[in-house]
Structure formats: C-alpha cells, structure tokens
Design a protein around this motif. Structure first.
Motif, mmCIF file in Angstrom:
data_model
loop_
_atom_site.group_PDB
_atom_site.id
_atom_site.type_symbol
_atom_site.label_atom_id
_atom_site.label_comp_id
_atom_site.label_asym_id
_atom_site.label_seq_id
_atom_site.Cartn_x
_atom_site.Cartn_y
_atom_site.Cartn_z
ATOM 1 N N ALA A 109 0.810 -1.215 0.000
ATOM 2 C CA ALA A 109 0.000 0.000 0.000
ATOM 3 C C ALA A 109 0.848 1.270 0.000
ATOM 4 C CB ALA A 109 -0.957 -0.010 1.190
ATOM 5 N N LEU A 110 1.759 1.409 0.982
ATOM 6 C CA LEU A 110 2.508 2.660 1.112
ATOM 7 C C LEU A 110 3.409 2.924 -0.098
ATOM 8 C CD1 LEU A 110 3.362 2.643 4.926
ATOM 9 C CD2 LEU A 110 1.624 3.988 3.729
ATOM 10 N N PRO A 111 4.207 1.963 -0.563
ATOM 11 C CA PRO A 111 5.019 2.261 -1.757
ATOM 12 C C PRO A 111 4.176 2.531 -2.998
ATOM 13 C CG PRO A 111 5.210 -0.056 -1.135
ATOM 14 C CD PRO A 111 4.537 0.642 -0.017
ATOM 15 N N GLY A 114 2.986 6.090 -2.692
ATOM 16 C CA GLY A 114 4.114 7.000 -2.929
ATOM 17 C C GLY A 114 4.518 7.080 -4.378
ATOM 18 N N ALA A 115 4.144 6.050 -5.169
ATOM 19 C CA ALA A 115 4.520 6.052 -6.578
ATOM 20 C C ALA A 115 3.599 6.911 -7.425
ATOM 21 C CB ALA A 115 4.520 4.621 -7.116
ATOM 22 N N GLU A 129 11.694 10.064 19.805
ATOM 23 C CA GLU A 129 11.250 11.293 19.175
ATOM 24 C C GLU A 129 10.518 10.983 17.867
ATOM 25 O OE1 GLU A 129 11.491 14.359 20.445
ATOM 26 O OE2 GLU A 129 12.358 13.419 22.234
ATOM 27 N N ALA A 130 9.649 11.902 17.461
ATOM 28 C CA ALA A 130 8.917 11.721 16.213
ATOM 29 C C ALA A 130 9.837 11.954 15.028
ATOM 30 C CB ALA A 130 7.740 12.691 16.161
ATOM 31 N N ALA A 131 9.503 11.300 13.900
ATOM 32 C CA ALA A 131 10.292 11.438 12.684
ATOM 33 C C ALA A 131 9.349 11.482 11.489
ATOM 34 C CB ALA A 131 11.283 10.292 12.545
ATOM 35 N N GLN A 132 9.866 12.010 10.375
ATOM 36 C CA GLN A 132 9.051 12.151 9.172
ATOM 37 C C GLN A 132 9.854 11.746 7.951
ATOM 38 O OE1 GLN A 132 8.041 16.133 7.317
ATOM 39 N NE2 GLN A 132 5.975 15.567 7.989
ATOM 40 N N ILE A 133 9.146 11.120 7.005
ATOM 41 C CA ILE A 133 9.748 10.767 5.728
ATOM 42 C C ILE A 133 8.738 11.091 4.640
ATOM 43 C CG2 ILE A 133 8.923 8.369 5.678
ATOM 44 C CD1 ILE A 133 11.628 7.605 4.424
ATOM 45 N N ALA A 134 9.219 11.458 3.459
ATOM 46 C CA ALA A 134 8.332 11.823 2.354
ATOM 47 C C ALA A 134 8.785 11.106 1.093
ATOM 48 C CB ALA A 134 8.333 13.333 2.135
ATOM 49 N N VAL A 135 7.830 10.859 0.198
ATOM 50 C CA VAL A 135 8.140 10.259 -1.091
ATOM 51 C C VAL A 135 7.231 10.916 -2.127
ATOM 52 C CG1 VAL A 135 6.565 8.341 -0.653
ATOM 53 C CG2 VAL A 135 8.297 8.108 -2.422
ATOM 54 N N THR A 136 7.825 11.333 -3.225
ATOM 55 C CA THR A 136 7.085 12.031 -4.284
ATOM 56 C C THR A 136 7.344 11.337 -5.607
ATOM 57 O OG1 THR A 136 7.290 14.140 -3.118
ATOM 58 C CG2 THR A 136 6.713 14.225 -5.445
ATOM 59 N N GLY A 137 6.294 10.759 -6.173
ATOM 60 C CA GLY A 137 6.448 10.080 -7.458
ATOM 61 C C GLY A 137 7.480 8.980 -7.421
ATOM 62 N N GLY A 138 7.630 8.327 -6.268
ATOM 63 C CA GLY A 138 8.584 7.232 -6.126
ATOM 64 C C GLY A 138 9.948 7.652 -5.631
ATOM 65 N N GLN A 139 10.201 8.973 -5.515
ATOM 66 C CA GLN A 139 11.492 9.472 -5.041
ATOM 67 C C GLN A 139 11.423 9.733 -3.541
ATOM 68 O OE1 GLN A 139 14.158 9.586 -7.139
ATOM 69 N NE2 GLN A 139 12.694 8.676 -8.602
#
Length: 621
Positions: A109-111, A114-115, A129-139
């Motif tokens: 689902a997640l990948p 993100g694609a 601690e909280a952390a964040q990650i982002a993916v745009t168009g697979g990047q």
C-alpha cells in the motif's frame, strides 16, 4: 481481416526488466483504484497498529488531500524507509500465508501510494522522538525530525499526479466523497471499540465533520448494536434481530432486519469475514436465500453479518483489494447463514417493523394550523372503571340499531373485565390484543394495553395457511412426477458439472437429473405440484443463479409460489364478515405462528399504533 494485430511486432520481442518506479505504478493500479481505496488501505494500517481513535481528513473527494491520523503504536524512525519499500511488512513473517490475523499483509500500500502521489509519513513510538519521511512520485527523501505527540499521521496529496491518465477516470468530487464515506462506515462497523471521525477540509481550515462514531463500550453485541445504530440509523437498530450461531468452528454474529424493514436495493447489506469487509457472491447469495421466502424479488434485506473462523479455512489473498474471499468449505458457511437467519426470523414470530406504524402515522393529515398560539389539550387517561361506565352510558337506545345497517363496520360488544386469576392473562395484555371491530369487511380493529392494532384479515390468514402448507411439505417431502420420456438438455461441460454437484439438493425438491454423457444431462423427474414444466428453461435458470450467486433457489421458489397461490385461494377473503370469536382466534393464531407479521410478498399484515402516538395526532399531551 487486413489489419495487423497490434500485439504482434515485426521485430523479435525483447524481454525487459521493468524499473522500480514502473513496478510501483503498476501495483498502485491494482491496489489503488480511486481515493476511497487509498483511504481503506491507510485506515486498515491504523487499525492494525492498535489505534483507538482514527481521524480521516479529505479535500476535493480525496483527489488533492487524504490525511489519516491515529494514536496507534507508531513506526520507529529507522524503519520508516523500510515501510516505503515494496513487500516489507510487520504483519506476517512469510512462513504461512494463510495464518493472517491482520487487515494488511502484502506490504504494497505505502510504496504504491508513494509512486502515484505525494506521500509523507510522520510517526512516533513510545520512548522516542517523532520522525518524518516523504516520497514524491517514487522518489524518497531522508528521514527528518518532526513534532508529534503519539501515533502516526499519513498525508497523501495530489493522488495520481504521477499518472495523470488515471485522473480522467475518477468521478466527481461528490461521488468520490460518497465512496470514502462508505469505506469509513464499513470499517467503523467492523471495529465498534474504535472511534472514527471523517472530516471534509475542502477549501481549507478545519472543515466540517461529515461522520463521527465514538468508541462503544460494553460487550460485543451491545457495542455492535450501538455502532450500527450510529452508522445505519436508529430505525435499523430498532428492527434488527440478534444473530449468534456456530457450526463446526464457524461463528456467525451480527444483526439482520425484519422482512418488513426491507430496502429497494442491496445498499444495506454489510458482510465481514474475520473482521474484514467483503463483497462476496457466496455470502450475498446466502443472505438472499435466507429471506427469499419473505420478500418479493424487488425488495432486499438489510443486515450486518460477521463470519469468524480459523484463518486457515478462508483465503483472503484472492483479490488485489482483498474485497473477495474463498472458503475451503463454502457449503458449510452458506448453510450456517441461511439456518441462523431463518431461526432468528422464526423466533421473531409475528413481529413487524416499527417503520410500518411510522408510515401510517405520517399518512394522517393533521388539522390545518391556524395563526396564533398553538392550542394544547390536557387530558388524563381514564381508568378501566370509567371506560366501562362510559360504554354503558353511550349504549344505543332500542330502535336506533337500524340506522347502522348500511355502514361497512361492526362493533363488538365489550365484555366488562372480571377478576383475573393468577394463571390467566387479560386479552388486551396479549401482543395483538382483543378484537373490537371489523371495518370494510377486511380490517380487524383490536385493542391492546398500550394502543390499538389494525389487521388485514386476508393477508394475515393467507400467511397462516401458507406456513401450514410449507410445514406439511417439509414433513412429507415434495412429490415428483416421472417423465415418460426423459428430457435431454445439452450444456457445456462446466455447466453440466455445476448442476450435477447440486443434483442431490434438487432431488429433494422433486427435480431428478443425472449425467447423460459429455455435457448433457437427462431430466427424469419434475415436481408434481408444478404441473407441466419446461425442464430445459428451468435448468438454464438454475445455472444462471449458480453463476451469479453461487446458489439457486429457482425450484424451491417456484414450488413455494404455487403454495402461495393455494394459500391465497384458501384464506379468508376480503369482504367476509367475521364474528368476534373468529377475529380473536385469528389474532391468537398470528401470535403463535412465525413470520405472520408479513404477507407472502413482504408487506405487513398488521399495523400497531401506540396510544401516545394517537393522542399526539389529536393534540393531547
């Protein structure tokens, strides 16, 4: 044909390994059909994370924004990149693909999201601690520190921006919002102990809450009943029967509505397997089969049913969206659903839907409202002694009886109630009360302790006769008539195998068939009650139902249609005058006969009006 096939190239085809981005976009096309699919996947992840509160925010039907916030266990910062990798999951170890106890298990689902969109995940586990990650168009970006109290927030913006062709196939914002609303409500029914909120933030700001269901408390049935009342409405909850049955390690729970609370389409049918919302032909066919004797073909039952079993006895990995399942023993599941629902409907006896009384009261036309303050009438309810004295005072004088002969109504004399013994029950205290009058030679007016009942004498007696005929048929079986010359029906081998599989069931209904070589079958017997039968047409109808619903009620439906017509002709006709003892006998038999609350076509046989409702019609308080 002069045009070349577009699938054939003049050059030798070359097999290529697709790149990761293309693979993810293809996977997204299978998993994410529309914004509602994305909401479903993200909410299921939140439930699997042990969340007790889930909030979904959408904008423009989910096309520009989907945000799912939960208070679950969260994802550790060092595992965020792995969460966006294909086929990476914490829910199974890969040793047994049938031992699945969670909603998700593929890690797609997640990948996939993100694609095709702009995806960001902010999460925090206890003690970190909280952390964040982002993916745009697979990047994918690097993991960054973030601010969050607990749980996870997944935000998906600009869905399908990387595959703009998919955007053209989406429906209007309103239609996509409705689809998301349906997904949220189905998962809310599956998890009554979790709180759900759906918010539409189109245009910015806090938006507006379109659905809210706080976490329920109590045991499972109390919590489920409360959640169904919130999702499906109070009317469904008032007219729903509790379902609780078990057979060979299969458990069936939930609520099913009375036949008189039916719908014009199948929009109120919700089915779950091991907590997972599904749309399965086998389960829908079983639900339809349980009600087919009580509803006409244009009416559909309302129900929320939950099947629980060992995960090894059902395969949930047969559909990309996991909306269909395959049981190892489908006949067992179907038999459990049909028998449990019919048992619950039989126990309901003569009970009819409360919506019938509501519709009746709504049909009354109140006095036109005059300008000025509303008039209020205050009147105490009279005692039984006062009622008896009033009857005597208003008794007609001799000589006035001839004035009532032309009216199509008869009033039964009210016998003054004497002392009631310890083992006796006043007639008015019985569910359908005591007959007081007959109007238009078709409707019985009965008085109960809390109001009045209006009975359609023909429809009620027709149902009683029909139930007797069905009972006799069940005891004695269906008589079969042998055909002098068996009728040979040519079928495909697949159709032949399907109908031979249910030959034993058809034999019980008087239809005798056997293989005749190749794809042909020989019809040797037909049900005697049906008279002359077009055997080939009946066989084809049975096959159509098997293909559509996985089961066929064609033969039984035709037999019971004949019984229904016999019952119609053998019942009390409209226009017949009935004596008081006959009317009361009919009421008592209705109380003792299952399914007597509706006629053979699913319409109510009686309407009950509470005294408080009647008084409100006349402005009393």
């Amino acid at each position: 044909m002069v045009q070349a096939s577009p699938n054939i190239s003049e050059n030798q085809p070359v097999i290529r390994q697709l790149d990761e981005g293309t693979i993810n976009r293809i996977a997204a096309g299978e998993v994410v059909e529309r914004p509602a699919s994305a909401v479903k996947e993200l909410m299921e992840n939140a439930i699997d994370a042990g969340a007790k509160r889930i909030e979904v925010a959408i904008a423009d039907g989910g096309k520009t924004l989907i945000r799912v916030s939960d208070d679950g266990c969260g994802i550790a910062a060092d595992q965020l990149p792995l969460a966006l990798s294909r086929h990476a999951t914490s829910k199974i170890d890969g040793s047994d693909l049938l031992d699945i106890h969670s909603f998700g298990f593929r890690g797609e689902a997640l990948p996939s999201l993100g694609a095709v969109g702009r995806l960001s995940i902010t999460s925090r586990v206890d003690g970190a601690e909280a952390a964040q990650i982002a993916v745009t168009g697979g990047q994918m970006s690097t993991v960054k520190p973030a601010a969050l109290n607990r749980g996870t927030v997944v935000e998906l913006r600009d869905l399908f921006y990387a595959t703009p062709a998919r955007l053209k196939f989406l429906r209007t914002d309103r239609a996509e919002t409705q689809a998301i609303n349906d997904v949220v409500k189905r998962l809310a029914m599956a998890e009554p102990f979790i709180g759900f909120t759906l918010r539409d933030v189109s245009g910015g700001g806090e938006g507006r809450v379109t659905f809210r269901a706080d976490a329920e408390s109590g045991d499972l049935f109390d919590a489920l009943h409360g959640r169904l009342a919130r999702v499906l409405g109070a009317e469904f909850a008032e007219n729903a029967l509790k379902i609780d049955a078990e057979r060979d390690e299969f458990m069936l729970t939930g609520y099913a509505a009375l036949p008189t609370y039916s719908r014009g389409s199948a929009v109120a049918q919700f089915l779950f397997v091991n907590g997972r919302p599904v749309k399965d032909k086998l389960l829908i066919g079983a639900l339809r089969g349980a009600y087919f004797d009580f509803l006409s073909r244009d009416r559909h039952p309302a129900a929320a049913l939950f099947v629980e079993c060992d995960p090894h006895r059902v395969d949930v990995n047969v559909h990309p969206a996991k909306s269909e399942v395959r049981f190892r023993d489908p006949g067992m599941v179907r038999g459990l659903i049909v028998s449990a629902l019919r048992h619950a409907l039989a126990e309901a006896g003569h009970r009819a839907s409360t919506t019938v009384a509501g519709a009746t009261l709504g049909a009354f036309r109140p006095e036109p409202v005059q300008p000025g303050p509303a008039r209020v009438y205050q009147m105490d309810r009279p005692s039984q002694q006062a009622i008896a004295q009033s009857y005597r005072a208003q008794a007609p004088e001799p000589g006035f009886a001839e004035f009532g002969q032309s009216y199509s109504a008869r009033v039964e004399e009210v016998v003054e109630a004497g002392p009631v013994g310890p083992d006796e029950t006043r007639v008015e205290a019985l569910p359908l009360g005591a007959a007081r009058a007959q109007v238009h030679e078709n409707y019985i007016i009965a008085q109960t302790e809390t109001g009045m009942v209006i009975v359609d004498q023909h429809a009620a007696h027709e149902r009683l006769v029909y139930e007797k005929l069905k009972h006799q048929m069940a005891e004695n079986g269906v008589a079969a008539q042998a055909l002098l010359i068996p009728e040979i029906v040519e079928l495909s081998e697949g159709d032949c195998a399907r109908i031979i599989d249910i030959a034993a069931d058809l034999q019980k209904l008087g239809l005798g068939i056997e293989p005749f070589g190749g794809g042909a079958i020989a019809v040797r017997e037909t049900p005697a009650i049906l008279g002359e039968v077009n055997a080939r047409a009946m066989v084809l109808d049975i096959l159509d139902e098997l293909a559509d619903l996985g089961d066929s009620q064609t033969v039984q439906a035709r037999i019971e249609a004949i019984l229904s017509r016999v019952a119609c002709h053998g019942s009390i006709r409209s226009g017949r005058r009935m004596r008081a003892e006959e009317m009361n006998a009919l009421l008592r038999e209705m109380e003792a006969t299952p399914h007597s609350g509706q006629c053979n076509h699913g319409r109510p046989t009686y309407v009950e009006l509470k005294l408080s409702d009647i008084e409100r019609l006349f402005g009393r308080t």
